[in-house]
Design a protein around this motif. Structure first.
Motif, PDB file in Angstrom:
ATOM      1  N   HIS A 106      53.057 -51.219 -24.187  1.00 38.43           N
ATOM      2  CA  HIS A 106      51.817 -50.501 -24.476  1.00 38.43           C
ATOM      3  C   HIS A 106      51.258 -49.943 -23.172  1.00 38.43           C
ATOM      4  CE1 HIS A 106      50.686 -52.432 -28.602  1.00 38.43           C
ATOM      5  NE2 HIS A 106      51.999 -52.280 -28.471  1.00 38.43           N
ATOM      6  N   LYS A 107      50.942 -48.664 -23.170  1.00 41.38           N
ATOM      7  CA  LYS A 107      50.372 -48.042 -21.979  1.00 41.38           C
ATOM      8  C   LYS A 107      48.857 -48.136 -21.932  1.00 41.38           C
ATOM      9  CE  LYS A 107      54.086 -46.897 -19.935  1.00 41.38           C
ATOM     10  NZ  LYS A 107      54.424 -47.650 -18.700  1.00 41.38           N
ATOM     11  N   THR A 108      48.253 -48.412 -23.071  1.00 41.46           N
ATOM     12  CA  THR A 108      46.795 -48.533 -23.112  1.00 41.46           C
ATOM     13  C   THR A 108      46.388 -49.704 -23.994  1.00 41.46           C
ATOM     14  OG1 THR A 108      46.662 -47.016 -24.985  1.00 41.46           O
ATOM     15  CG2 THR A 108      46.395 -46.065 -22.791  1.00 41.46           C
ATOM     16  N   VAL A 109      45.217 -50.239 -23.696  1.00 48.73           N
ATOM     17  CA  VAL A 109      44.583 -51.242 -24.558  1.00 48.73           C
ATOM     18  C   VAL A 109      43.260 -50.634 -25.004  1.00 48.73           C
ATOM     19  CG1 VAL A 109      43.646 -53.572 -24.721  1.00 48.73           C
ATOM     20  CG2 VAL A 109      45.668 -53.136 -23.309  1.00 48.73           C
ATOM     21  N   PRO A 110      43.201 -50.066 -26.199  1.00 48.42           N
ATOM     22  CA  PRO A 110      42.003 -49.321 -26.614  1.00 48.42           C
ATOM     23  C   PRO A 110      40.830 -50.237 -26.929  1.00 48.42           C
ATOM     24  CG  PRO A 110      43.571 -49.439 -28.413  1.00 48.42           C
ATOM     25  CD  PRO A 110      44.260 -50.040 -27.216  1.00 48.42           C
ATOM     26  N   ASN A 111      39.641 -49.631 -27.000  1.00 45.53           N
ATOM     27  CA  ASN A 111      38.447 -50.357 -27.433  1.00 45.53           C
ATOM     28  C   ASN A 111      38.589 -50.723 -28.906  1.00 45.53           C
ATOM     29  OD1 ASN A 111      37.138 -50.022 -24.945  1.00 45.53           O
ATOM     30  ND2 ASN A 111      36.436 -47.975 -25.554  1.00 45.53           N
ATOM     31  N   ILE A 112      37.924 -51.799 -29.299  1.00 44.16           N
ATOM     32  CA  ILE A 112      37.902 -52.178 -30.711  1.00 44.16           C
ATOM     33  C   ILE A 112      36.914 -51.265 -31.432  1.00 44.16           C
ATOM     34  CG2 ILE A 112      37.357 -54.015 -32.361  1.00 44.16           C
ATOM     35  CD1 ILE A 112      38.122 -56.035 -30.248  1.00 44.16           C
ATOM     36  N   PRO A 113      37.353 -50.509 -32.432  1.00 44.98           N
ATOM     37  CA  PRO A 113      36.425 -49.628 -33.158  1.00 44.98           C
ATOM     38  C   PRO A 113      35.286 -50.424 -33.802  1.00 44.98           C
ATOM     39  CG  PRO A 113      38.710 -49.091 -33.682  1.00 44.98           C
ATOM     40  CD  PRO A 113      38.736 -50.361 -32.900  1.00 44.98           C
ATOM     41  N   THR A 114      34.145 -49.813 -33.887  1.00 47.69           N
ATOM     42  CA  THR A 114      32.966 -50.499 -34.437  1.00 47.69           C
ATOM     43  C   THR A 114      33.217 -50.986 -35.854  1.00 47.69           C
ATOM     44  OG1 THR A 114      31.533 -49.094 -33.091  1.00 47.69           O
ATOM     45  CG2 THR A 114      30.508 -50.259 -34.944  1.00 47.69           C
ATOM     46  N   SER A 115      33.857 -50.156 -36.663  1.00 50.29           N
ATOM     47  CA  SER A 115      34.105 -50.542 -38.055  1.00 50.29           C
ATOM     48  C   SER A 115      35.026 -51.756 -38.140  1.00 50.29           C
ATOM     49  CB  SER A 115      34.722 -49.375 -38.829  1.00 50.29           C
ATOM     50  OG  SER A 115      35.935 -48.956 -38.215  1.00 50.29           O
ATOM     51  N   VAL A 116      35.980 -51.839 -37.221  1.00 55.78           N
ATOM     52  CA  VAL A 116      36.891 -52.990 -37.197  1.00 55.78           C
ATOM     53  C   VAL A 116      36.141 -54.254 -36.777  1.00 55.78           C
ATOM     54  CG1 VAL A 116      38.933 -53.974 -36.077  1.00 55.78           C
ATOM     55  CG2 VAL A 116      38.915 -51.563 -36.755  1.00 55.78           C
ATOM     56  N   ALA A 117      35.261 -54.124 -35.794  1.00 54.92           N
ATOM     57  CA  ALA A 117      34.474 -55.267 -35.332  1.00 54.92           C
ATOM     58  C   ALA A 117      33.539 -55.771 -36.426  1.00 54.92           C
ATOM     59  CB  ALA A 117      33.680 -54.883 -34.092  1.00 54.92           C
ATOM     60  N   ILE A 118      32.921 -54.855 -37.157  1.00 53.79           N
ATOM     61  CA  ILE A 118      32.012 -55.255 -38.238  1.00 53.79           C
ATOM     62  C   ILE A 118      32.800 -55.979 -39.335  1.00 53.79           C
ATOM     63  CG2 ILE A 118      30.528 -54.386 -40.080  1.00 53.79           C
ATOM     64  CD1 ILE A 118      29.672 -52.154 -38.158  1.00 53.79           C
ATOM     65  N   GLY A 119      33.960 -55.438 -39.691  1.00 55.74           N
ATOM     66  CA  GLY A 119      34.791 -56.089 -40.711  1.00 55.74           C
ATOM     67  C   GLY A 119      35.213 -57.484 -40.290  1.00 55.74           C
ATOM     68  N   ALA A 120      35.517 -57.647 -38.997  1.00 52.27           N
ATOM     69  CA  ALA A 120      35.942 -58.951 -38.491  1.00 52.27           C
ATOM     70  C   ALA A 120      34.829 -59.978 -38.558  1.00 52.27           C
ATOM     71  CB  ALA A 120      36.441 -58.812 -37.061  1.00 52.27           C
ATOM     72  N   ALA A 121      33.592 -59.529 -38.434  1.00 51.22           N
ATOM     73  CA  ALA A 121      32.458 -60.447 -38.468  1.00 51.22           C
ATOM     74  C   ALA A 121      32.320 -61.138 -39.813  1.00 51.22           C
ATOM     75  CB  ALA A 121      31.174 -59.689 -38.123  1.00 51.22           C
ATOM     76  N   PHE A 122      32.827 -60.517 -40.854  1.00 49.62           N
ATOM     77  CA  PHE A 122      32.739 -61.086 -42.204  1.00 49.62           C
ATOM     78  C   PHE A 122      34.032 -61.776 -42.627  1.00 49.62           C
ATOM     79  CE2 PHE A 122      29.546 -57.754 -42.072  1.00 49.62           C
ATOM     80  CZ  PHE A 122      28.445 -58.367 -42.661  1.00 49.62           C
TER      81      PHE A 122
END
Length: 917
Positions: free
Chosen positions: A831-847
């Protein structure tokens, strides 16, 4: 309901009551009849424990494999009297193990048999969970240097360093469940007995991490001990101070790893203890069918309630049966799984058949779809009356497969324009060896073992019983229960290791492997083996620690470990058996150990028995139930020496005799290569019958490692019953797979939008892959590219991982968690990059209880330990054991003091001396 403490209690309670009632009724009848015979089940503790264990494993099959893995891999704190230091075997050790396996397999076998060299190296964790374990009282009192800031567990790890003997323990559980947590108490007991330390490894498990993933992890654990990375706290442990030990699947893994180390010229450990090792996954020995009633293994094997993870086909496609009469003639012949690495001629022949079969539909037919009009019965197939022939030249158009105007010339090998025919090879479904040779063979269309595909079951690293030679290994101490389903393969394994020339492997296994052909000639030196088969005992008898046979087994294992690690290699070439060592080694147990507890509990048993009506019976020398495991061992030690005098052991061939300058040589009984014994329910040994009288040793070599009718029909009966009972769950699991597929695709798309870039994409776009890792990381990303992590789920181009392997899947919760961690948290070097966690993914993970907005998601329970929020069943079991051990220890010490005082008082009365206080 998944496997939980509550569901286990509900399932097991009726079993406890039913067993108690039957036990009392049976004992009462024996008393009434004046029956003086004694059986293992006369002990209420063994009777109850046997049925509880059997019932729990059955409960596991009535639940999903994920729930069983989660329950048995839940972290349980160690008891107060044990020192446990968790560590993580790093990726560097894993990579070293991978490099060795890649070298062992060689390119063609890696590609066609294993499915590639990348997929099995992919893991969710940053290494392998493992634990250093010993008795707390064995710790060195030396404190770490003042400048070292270490946790308590790290300090305890350093305080173990003076214990030079190490047992590398590999737990069992059908290659698919269990953990260090389920086996920790047993491991602590071993460490106490041999006065050393143990290193237990929590290897990855099938079906998410199938073969050869566990082999890589056990190899990594060995390398972590012998050549630790620079940041490891422990010093290198010499192989001569290491003993492998494993039960069931763990025993099979130990044996496979030993053969890899032997083949590659690495120094072997000092010895290995194999407890009920599972070494034949084809189930080709008779005891698999005969001993079901007397073992804890479920009668249908390890089948499970359908889930997204397992079985591979929750609902058989198009209503097709999982097993049905064959539609094609050989290859393969009945009883054999088709090869994964065919010759070019055979691959080209099948391609021709598939092109013809798929011509009308304009697609490439699958091997399992091939049919023939004239299918022979088993006898004719085995006699070779039917030869599959191909037309000399066929041209068809197969547009949907991406291949057009394909021309195949069977006379020209696989020189086919556009692709190699071997790359499109698909093994035909395995044919089953029928009892009646006039029957048409069955063929299997479902994977029958969680650990490996049907075609891989005959590989020598999957079923080590099929190794071309098991000679040239370190000394082995092998134990089995006479009532277990694996008994025959274990007995055969021991004799095969001790007699490489007498028990070769059938040609069909070795012909396809250059390494196996070489090994058959190269390793002819007999392996030194001590085999013991325990009367009336089931699978992994060491679980039942309160029986006399198990107590003796623990002591005998400990003395074997001490013997092989305390003497030189030259000395062990002469005598690796502690029972034959002269003078006998010292055996002691620390105060307050389970030795006193065992002694006390047996005395209580004796008192209880004394209150019962007496039955006249012969009194053999094992009638004294109060003897300790040390006494048992000493008695059996003398019997072993008598066996040598009476020529009841096997001696090394004359051409393998060694000379040695070891000072102790004159004290030992020299050059015994195999001790063969049976052990009764009282822990006393006797000589095993001659080889000619053991049925499993008379099985024709050509029948070993064949898939036979009886085990297949029994498995099929259970699987079809599960298909009916859990049909709704199977349909639901299929829908969940579709849900997770969409979730994975959505996750990947969002990661792409946030800048996910892979190594091969940079190479393709720029013609160079020289972009530095540090320069391409997102400054606000929560993860990083790990330099030691070689591969991830996006690096499988050209690979063919097994269908159950998590690395190649997108349709399970665990697969999505692995993908997410690889993208946002622990990226491989591709992997050449480690992207930011998208907001929608972070919100889904919280639940999601198994996820976190900014931390790595919970990985598969087949790899990562869980943590119980409430009191867990494993913790309850361990707490009860600790409590009773503590209480018994106190009572034993009190009883000892009272006995001494009584003796003193009696002595004073006789001599007239004043009484003592």
């Amino acid at each position: 309901m998944p496997v939980t403490t509550t569901s286990a209690a509900i399932h097991i309670t009726p079993v406890v009551l039913k067993t108690f009632y039957k036990h009392a009724k049976r004992k009462g009848q024996k008393l009434k009849d004046g029956d003086a015979s004694e059986q293992a089940t006369d002990d209420i503790l063994f009777d109850e424990s046997f049925h509880i264990t059997k019932s729990f494993i059955e409960l596991g099959t009535r639940n999903t494999i994920e729930s069983l893995q989660h329950f048995t891999n839940t972290h349980v704190p160690a008891p107060y009297w044990a020192a446990v230091s968790p560590v993580c075997i790093p990726l560097s050790s894993c990579n070293k193990a991978a490099d060795l396996l890649i070298q062992w397999f060689e390119p063609e076998e890696l590609k066609h048999v294993v499915g590639g060299e990348r997929w099995w190296q992919i893991r969710g964790l940053d290494g392998i969970d493992a634990e250093w374990i010993t008795e707390r009282e064995y710790l060195d009192n030396t404190k770490p240097s003042a400048g070292m800031k270490l946790s308590v567990t790290d300090q305890e790890l350093l305080r173990m360093e003076h214990l030079d003997t190490v047992m590398l323990y590999v737990h069992g559980g059908g290659y698919s469940w269990g953990s260090v947590n389920t086996h920790r108490y047993q491991i602590i007991r071993y460490a106490r007995k041999f006065k050393g330390r143990a290193f237990a490894v929590n290897y990855r498990k099938a079906p998410q991490y199938p073969w050869p993933c566990p082999i890589q992890d056990v190899l990594a654990a060995y390398f972590y001990l012998t050549s630790p990375p620079s940041d490891a706290l422990h010093k290198p442990v010499p192989p001569s101070k290491i003993v492998f030990a494993g039960d069931s699947a763990g025993g099979g893994l130990c044996l496979s790893v030993l053969t890899v180390l032997r083949d590659m010229g690495y120094e072997l450990p000092a010895g290995a203890v194999l407890i009920s090792p599972w070494v034949d996954l084809t189930h080709s020995f008779p005891s698999v069918m005969k001993n079901t009633a007397t073992d804890i293994i479920p009668p249908h094997g390890f089948i499970h309630k359908p889930s997204p993870t397992w079985p591979i086909e929750c609902v058989p496609k198009e209503g097709r049966a999982r097993v049905f009469p064959t539609q094609t003639n050989p290859p393969p012949k009945p009883g054999h799984a088709d090869t994964l690495q065919p010759s070019s001629e055979k691959a080209n022949e099948q391609l021709t058949e598939r092109l013809v079969a798929g011509k009308q539909e304009g697609r490439l037919a699958h091997a399992q779809e091939l049919q023939e009009e004239d299918v022979k019965d088993q006898a004719n197939m085995l006699n070779g009356d039917q030869d599959v022939t191909a037309e000399d030249q066929i041209s068809v158009d197969v547009s949907s497969s991406g291949v057009s105007n394909v021309s195949v010339d069977s006379k020209q090998g696989d020189k086919t324009p556009g692709f190699e025919s071997i790359d499109l090879w698909e093994p035909k479904p395995p044919k089953v060896l029928m009892k009646n040779p006039n029957d048409q063979p069955l063929e299997i269309h479902s994977q029958i073992q969680l650990y490996a595909t049907n075609e891989q079951l005959t590989h020598p690293l999957v079923s080590p019983i099929l190794q071309a030679s098991l000679g040239g290994l370190c000394p082995l101490y092998i134990i089995a229960g006479d009532g277990e389903v694996l008994r025959d393969e274990i007995i055969y394994l021991a004799h095969k290791a001790a007699n490489p020339q007498k028990y070769p492997t059938r040609k069909g296994v070795s012909q396809g492997s250059q390494r196996q052909r070489e090994n058959a000639e190269k390793f002819q030196t007999p392996t030194r083996v001590h085999l013991q088969v325990f009367d009336e005992m089931c699978h992994v008898l060491t679980v039942f620690i309160f029986t006399e046979g198990a107590r003796y087994a623990y002591r005998s294992i400990a003395e074997f470990v001490k013997h092989v690690t305390h003497h030189s290699t030259e000395h062990l070439k002469q005598n690796p058996f502690p029972e034959l060592h002269r003078p006998p080694s010292q055996i002691t147990d620390p105060p307050g150990s389970d030795e006193e507890c065992d002694h006390h509990s047996l005395n209580i048993s004796k008192v209880i028995k004394a209150k019962r009506p007496k039955i006249r019976r012969p009194k053999p020398d094992h009638e004294n139930s109060a003897r300790s495991d040390i006494q048992l061992y000493r008695q059996n030690e003398e019997k072993a020496k008598d066996e040598v005098k009476n020529d009841d052991v096997q001696f090394m061939p004359e051409d393998t005799h060694h000379t040695s300058d070891d000072n102790q040589r004159v004290h030992d009984i020299p050059l015994v290569s195999m001790i063969r014994e049976r052990v009764d329910i009282f822990g006393q040994v006797r000589v095993m019958e001659d080889e000619d009288e053991i049925p499993c040793l008379r099985i024709p070599i050509g029948e070993l490692g064949l898939i036979k009718e009886e085990p297949v029909r029994r498995w099929l009966g259970g699987q079809e019953e599960w298909d009916k009972i859990y049909h709704h769950s199977a349909v639901k699991a299929e829908r969940k797979r579709e849900h997770y597929k969409k979730k994975a695709e959505n996750l990947i798309q969002k990661a792409r939008k946030n800048g996910l870039t892979l190594d091969q994409e940079v190479d393709n776009n720029t013609g160079s892959g020289s972009v530095s890792i540090s320069a391409t990381l997102s400054r606000t990303s929560v993860g990083e590219v790990e330099s030691e992590r070689r591969w991830g789920p996006f690096d499988l181009e050209g690979e063919k991982p097994p269908e159950s392997a998590i690395a190649g899947r997108r349709d399970t919760r665990e697969a999505v968690a692995l993908i997410k961690k690889s993208i946002f948290h622990s990226a491989p070097v591709t992997h050449k990059t480690v992207p930011n966690i998208p907001t929608s993914v972070a919100i889904g993970a919280a639940f999601d209880s198994a996820d976190h907005p900014f931390k790595p998601p919970k990985q598969s329970a087949s790899e990562e330990q869980s943590y119980a929020h409430a009191l867990h069943g494993l913790k309850i079991w361990q707490s009860l054991i600790s409590y009773f051990m503590k209480k018994s220890s106190k009572k034993a010490e009190l009883g000892k003091r009272q006995a001494i005082e009584t003796l003193h008082t009696a002595s004073d009365k006789v001599t007239g001396s004043p009484s003592r206080t």
